[in-house]
Design a protein around this motif. Structure first.
Motif, PDB file in Angstrom:
ATOM      1  N   CYS A 136       0.898  -1.695  -0.257  1.00  0.00           N
ATOM      2  CA  CYS A 136       0.690  -0.014   0.170  1.00  0.00           C
ATOM      3  C   CYS A 136       0.368   0.981  -0.161  1.00  0.00           C
ATOM      4  O   CYS A 136       2.002   1.467   1.156  1.00  0.00           O
ATOM      5  CB  CYS A 136      -1.239  -0.320   0.962  1.00  0.00           C
ATOM      6  N   ASN A 140      -2.625   6.075  -1.571  1.00  0.00           N
ATOM      7  CA  ASN A 140      -3.396   4.798  -1.180  1.00  0.00           C
ATOM      8  C   ASN A 140      -4.064   4.252  -1.908  1.00  0.00           C
ATOM      9  O   ASN A 140      -5.032   3.585  -2.552  1.00  0.00           O
ATOM     10  CB  ASN A 140      -4.892   5.921  -0.639  1.00  0.00           C
ATOM     11  N   THR A 142      -3.004   0.575  -3.996  1.00  0.00           N
ATOM     12  CA  THR A 142      -2.527  -0.641  -4.019  1.00  0.00           C
ATOM     13  C   THR A 142      -1.401  -1.498  -4.960  1.00  0.00           C
ATOM     14  O   THR A 142      -2.307  -1.426  -6.109  1.00  0.00           O
ATOM     15  CB  THR A 142      -3.513  -1.997  -3.613  1.00  0.00           C
ATOM     16  N   CYS A 167      -4.691  -1.648   0.129  1.00  0.00           N
ATOM     17  CA  CYS A 167      -4.657  -0.875   0.778  1.00  0.00           C
ATOM     18  C   CYS A 167      -6.455  -0.125   1.550  1.00  0.00           C
ATOM     19  O   CYS A 167      -6.723  -1.823   0.876  1.00  0.00           O
ATOM     20  CB  CYS A 167      -5.006   0.773   0.036  1.00  0.00           C
TER      21      CYS A 167
END
Length: 167
Positions: A136, A140, A142, A167
């Motif tokens: 993450c 924010n 992934t 995230c």
């Protein structure tokens, strides 16, 4: 006297929380430094990088960014004074405000930025595996694995790993 199971479980929970925190710290520092650390640079061959001379603030002309990166890893006070050979061989080149702002002198790059640029150039030619090891990011988002995260970090220098996992 019987052992207090509640107290024992509490300590076990605290113990595992500490272990998880230590593992997280180690892994995050490994992710963020995996490719850009000097260990990678110092063990990387500079034979295939051609000739693109850069003058270091130590007055030495480095044949390419790879060789400069290796020198920076040995002396982190080193910076790139300008592209091209040093004119006054054997003397230190002092960075100036005008060199940094780029107004009249050739550009000066911080040593750490030069090393990161070198790493990013290398990484841009690499194909990341599809291995899933999610990270993450501080944006924010992934990222599927550390390689993809590092590639994104090359174009977004502010990006840092928040934690492993989505995230």
């Amino acid at each position: 006297m019987e052992p207090n199971l509640h107290s024992s479980r509490k300590w076990e929970t605290v113990w595992w929380a500490i272990v998880e925190l230590l593992v997280f710290i180690i892994l995050v520092s490994d992710v963020t430094d995996h490719f850009t650390n000097c260990n990678w640079v110092l063990h990387h061959s500079c034979d295939t990088y051609g000739h693109s001379q850069q003058c270091g603030t130590d007055g030495f002309t480095y044949d390419n960014r790879c060789l400069f990166a290796k020198a920076y890893c040995r002396d982190t006070s080193l910076h790139v004074a300008h592209d091209g050979p040093c004119i006054n061989v054997g003397t230190s080149v002092k960075p100036t405000d005008t060199a940094i702002s780029g107004s009249t002198n050739p550009p000066m790059y911080s040593g750490s930025e030069a090393v990161l640029d070198f790493f990013c150039t290398y990484l841009s030619h690499e194909i990341c595996t599809s291995t899933k090891d999610e990270i993450c990011g501080s944006d924010n988002v992934t990222y599927i694995n550390p390689c993809e995260f590092e590639k994104e970090r090359c174009s977004h220098r502010y990006l840092h790993a928040q934690y492993f996992g989505p995230c």
